[in-house]
Design a protein around this motif. Structure first.
Motif, mmCIF file in Angstrom:
data_model
loop_
_atom_site.group_PDB
_atom_site.id
_atom_site.type_symbol
_atom_site.label_atom_id
_atom_site.label_comp_id
_atom_site.label_asym_id
_atom_site.label_seq_id
_atom_site.Cartn_x
_atom_site.Cartn_y
_atom_site.Cartn_z
ATOM 1 N N TRP A 11 0.512 -1.379 0.344
ATOM 2 C CA TRP A 11 -0.096 -0.157 -0.493
ATOM 3 C C TRP A 11 1.119 1.063 0.130
ATOM 4 O O TRP A 11 0.842 1.929 -0.985
ATOM 5 N N GLN A 12 2.308 1.194 0.952
ATOM 6 C CA GLN A 12 3.016 2.086 0.711
ATOM 7 C C GLN A 12 3.440 2.893 -0.616
ATOM 8 O O GLN A 12 3.987 4.249 -0.662
ATOM 9 N N TYR A 13 3.982 1.481 -1.579
ATOM 10 C CA TYR A 13 4.578 1.751 -2.475
ATOM 11 C C TYR A 13 3.599 1.949 -3.735
ATOM 12 O O TYR A 13 3.585 2.873 -4.833
ATOM 13 N N LEU A 14 1.850 2.270 -3.560
ATOM 14 C CA LEU A 14 1.582 3.385 -4.535
ATOM 15 C C LEU A 14 1.729 4.330 -4.133
ATOM 16 O O LEU A 14 1.832 5.410 -3.333
ATOM 17 N N LEU A 15 1.420 5.962 -5.543
ATOM 18 C CA LEU A 15 0.704 7.125 -5.483
ATOM 19 C C LEU A 15 0.019 7.352 -4.134
ATOM 20 O O LEU A 15 -0.892 6.758 -4.726
ATOM 21 N N PRO A 16 0.235 8.409 -3.978
ATOM 22 C CA PRO A 16 -1.094 8.591 -2.799
ATOM 23 C C PRO A 16 -1.953 9.788 -3.442
ATOM 24 O O PRO A 16 -1.669 10.001 -4.741
ATOM 25 N N PHE A 17 -3.001 8.989 -3.647
ATOM 26 C CA PHE A 17 -4.429 9.527 -4.157
ATOM 27 C C PHE A 17 -5.087 9.886 -3.169
ATOM 28 O O PHE A 17 -5.312 9.074 -1.638
ATOM 29 N N GLU A 18 -6.560 10.659 -3.591
ATOM 30 C CA GLU A 18 -7.364 10.483 -2.095
ATOM 31 C C GLU A 18 -8.812 10.642 -3.426
ATOM 32 O O GLU A 18 -9.245 10.652 -4.578
ATOM 33 N N ASP A 19 -9.743 10.036 -2.903
ATOM 34 C CA ASP A 19 -11.448 9.899 -3.072
ATOM 35 C C ASP A 19 -11.868 11.641 -3.637
ATOM 36 O O ASP A 19 -11.248 12.687 -3.290
ATOM 37 N N TRP A 20 -12.450 11.012 -4.963
ATOM 38 C CA TRP A 20 -13.093 12.432 -6.029
ATOM 39 C C TRP A 20 -14.181 12.087 -6.025
ATOM 40 O O TRP A 20 -15.101 10.930 -5.885
ATOM 41 N N SER A 21 -15.052 12.821 -7.023
ATOM 42 C CA SER A 21 -16.046 12.503 -7.652
ATOM 43 C C SER A 21 -16.551 11.837 -8.476
ATOM 44 O O SER A 21 -15.586 11.235 -8.844
ATOM 45 N N HIS A 22 -18.032 11.005 -8.465
ATOM 46 C CA HIS A 22 -18.254 10.301 -9.161
ATOM 47 C C HIS A 22 -17.365 8.660 -9.056
ATOM 48 O O HIS A 22 -16.960 8.532 -9.975
ATOM 49 N N ASN A 23 -17.139 8.132 -8.474
ATOM 50 C CA ASN A 23 -16.650 7.367 -7.884
ATOM 51 C C ASN A 23 -14.848 6.900 -8.854
ATOM 52 O O ASN A 23 -14.400 5.728 -9.060
ATOM 53 N N SER A 24 -14.385 7.873 -8.478
ATOM 54 C CA SER A 24 -12.899 8.702 -9.426
ATOM 55 C C SER A 24 -12.112 8.764 -7.836
ATOM 56 O O SER A 24 -12.481 8.828 -6.646
ATOM 57 N N VAL A 25 -10.878 8.880 -8.768
ATOM 58 C CA VAL A 25 -9.969 9.276 -6.907
ATOM 59 C C VAL A 25 -8.836 10.202 -8.156
ATOM 60 O O VAL A 25 -8.545 10.559 -9.548
ATOM 61 N N ARG A 26 -8.336 11.420 -7.261
ATOM 62 C CA ARG A 26 -7.458 12.094 -7.588
ATOM 63 C C ARG A 26 -5.990 12.170 -7.052
ATOM 64 O O ARG A 26 -5.811 11.564 -6.082
ATOM 65 N N ILE A 27 -4.739 11.850 -8.163
ATOM 66 C CA ILE A 27 -3.365 12.039 -7.071
ATOM 67 C C ILE A 27 -3.221 13.794 -8.092
ATOM 68 O O ILE A 27 -3.206 13.590 -9.396
ATOM 69 N N THR A 28 -2.083 14.569 -6.989
ATOM 70 C CA THR A 28 -1.623 15.650 -7.531
ATOM 71 C C THR A 28 -0.370 15.370 -7.609
ATOM 72 O O THR A 28 0.563 14.518 -6.319
ATOM 73 N N ILE A 29 0.862 16.141 -8.346
ATOM 74 C CA ILE A 29 1.749 16.171 -8.438
ATOM 75 C C ILE A 29 2.343 17.072 -8.333
ATOM 76 O O ILE A 29 2.298 17.952 -9.760
ATOM 77 N N PRO A 30 2.994 17.460 -7.735
ATOM 78 C CA PRO A 30 2.832 19.039 -7.108
ATOM 79 C C PRO A 30 4.433 19.141 -7.818
ATOM 80 O O PRO A 30 5.069 19.120 -8.292
ATOM 81 N N GLN A 31 4.608 21.342 -7.627
ATOM 82 C CA GLN A 31 5.803 21.696 -9.088
ATOM 83 C C GLN A 31 7.606 20.700 -7.942
ATOM 84 O O GLN A 31 7.034 20.399 -7.059
ATOM 85 N N HIS A 32 8.188 20.892 -8.976
ATOM 86 C CA HIS A 32 9.372 19.740 -8.616
ATOM 87 C C HIS A 32 9.968 20.473 -7.768
ATOM 88 O O HIS A 32 9.969 21.527 -7.861
ATOM 89 N N THR A 33 10.507 20.122 -6.444
ATOM 90 C CA THR A 33 11.546 20.331 -5.596
ATOM 91 C C THR A 33 12.842 19.795 -6.127
ATOM 92 O O THR A 33 12.790 18.510 -6.900
ATOM 93 N N ASP A 34 13.687 19.641 -5.531
ATOM 94 C CA ASP A 34 14.933 19.264 -4.692
ATOM 95 C C ASP A 34 14.888 18.027 -3.743
ATOM 96 O O ASP A 34 15.839 17.008 -4.020
ATOM 97 N N ASP A 35 13.693 18.222 -3.188
ATOM 98 C CA ASP A 35 13.586 17.777 -2.034
ATOM 99 C C ASP A 35 13.179 15.444 -2.900
ATOM 100 O O ASP A 35 12.352 16.052 -3.636
#
Length: 291
Positions: A11-35
């Motif tokens: 489960w920890q290997y999966l990309l982080p996601f959140e429940d979204w509308s109409h039985n979907s999920v959303r993954i947010t990939i933010p601005q690139h940083t050096d971290d």
């Protein structure tokens, strides 16, 4: 290590996601940083694949990815797994992958433009007209343009007239609207023609002062108050303007669509205008039935 530990690691290997509308999920990939973060290019393809497989097992309908432009290199990996662009704005793009076997039910983004035009007639029975810098089919046309996101039809009409001519107006009603397809960027278009009243002043002697229109720089070549009969002859003529001719017929008959603000049943949602034929009172209804 027991099975629960393995499941937790998976489960920890999966990309982080959140429940979204109409039985979907959303993954947010933010601005690139050096971290270091969850979206390192070296591990991203495998993690994305595992995430998609897990979401299918969860019977999710689709997955959305909101990605910052600085992480655009990851889009190729997403395309390899079937993701497609849905829309882009500013420094973010949004991609979608439909997870079910049947055809995608995700609607297209921005299928329509909303346009507005203003019929403005002053106390001298003159109509406000413009001539654009580009191609003009007739000597004069009514001012207008596209509405902004979050802008009501009446607000858009008043703003466009002010921008193109410098004339301040107040909204009266909608005369009609036209629905056409295959216009700018291949989108459909709904164009509302609104009746607006110019704001006129009186001098100390009670004489009405009608403001002179000023053409918008770089957009409008000329603007003028044109006698209504002259404008009507132009649009009703053989080489006229069928739509505006129809609008003037509505105007002459007094037909219009009124604006009424109605509260929403949804908690927290703002009241919104609706446009309809004039509301008939109970007394008027009774008189109509008796006649």
């Amino acid at each position: 290590m027991n099975d629960n530990d393995n499941n937790e690691d998976d489960w920890q290997y999966l990309l982080p996601f959140e429940d979204w509308s109409h039985n979907s999920v959303r993954i947010t990939i933010p601005q690139h940083t050096d971290d270091q973060d969850e979206f390192e290019p070296a591990t991203f393809p495998n993690r994305l694949h595992s995430t998609v497989q897990t979401l299918r097992q969860m019977e999710k309908s689709s997955v959305w990815v909101n990605i910052h432009i600085s992480r655009s290199s990851l889009i190729t990996d997403m395309a390899d797994q079937g993701f497609q662009f849905h829309h882009a704005q500013g420094d973010h793009a949004v991609l979608n992958l439909w997870l079910r076997q049947e055809s995608s039910l995700v609607p297209e983004f921005a299928t329509h433009h909303i346009g507005v035009g203003g019929i403005v007639i002053n106390s001298r029975d003159e109509i406000l007209c413009v001539r654009e810098q580009g191609k003009n089919f007739l000597p004069w046309k009514i001012p207008g343009g596209l509405s902004h996101l979050g802008e009501h039809i009446d607000q858009a009409a008043v703003r466009e007239v002010l921008e193109e001519t410098g004339i301040q107006t107040t909204f009266r009603n909608v005369l009609c609207f036209r629905h056409t397809h295959g216009l700018a960027n291949g989108r459909s278009d709904i164009y509302f023609v609104c009746r607006l009243d110019p704001i006129e002043q009186e001098d100390v002697d009670g004489t009405v002062i009608i403001p002179e229109p000023v053409p918008q720089e770089a957009e409008i070549a000329a603007t003028a108050w044109v006698p209504y009969d002259e404008f009507a002859d132009m649009v009703h003529g053989e080489q006229g303007h069928p739509m505006i001719s129809h609008v003037l017929n509505l105007l002459d008959r007094g037909d219009a669509i009124e604006r009424t603000v109605i509260p929403s049943i949804v908690p927290g949602r703002r009241a919104a205008p609706i446009y309809s034929s004039p509301v008939i009172s109970e007394e008027e209804t009774k008189e109509t039935k008796q006649s």
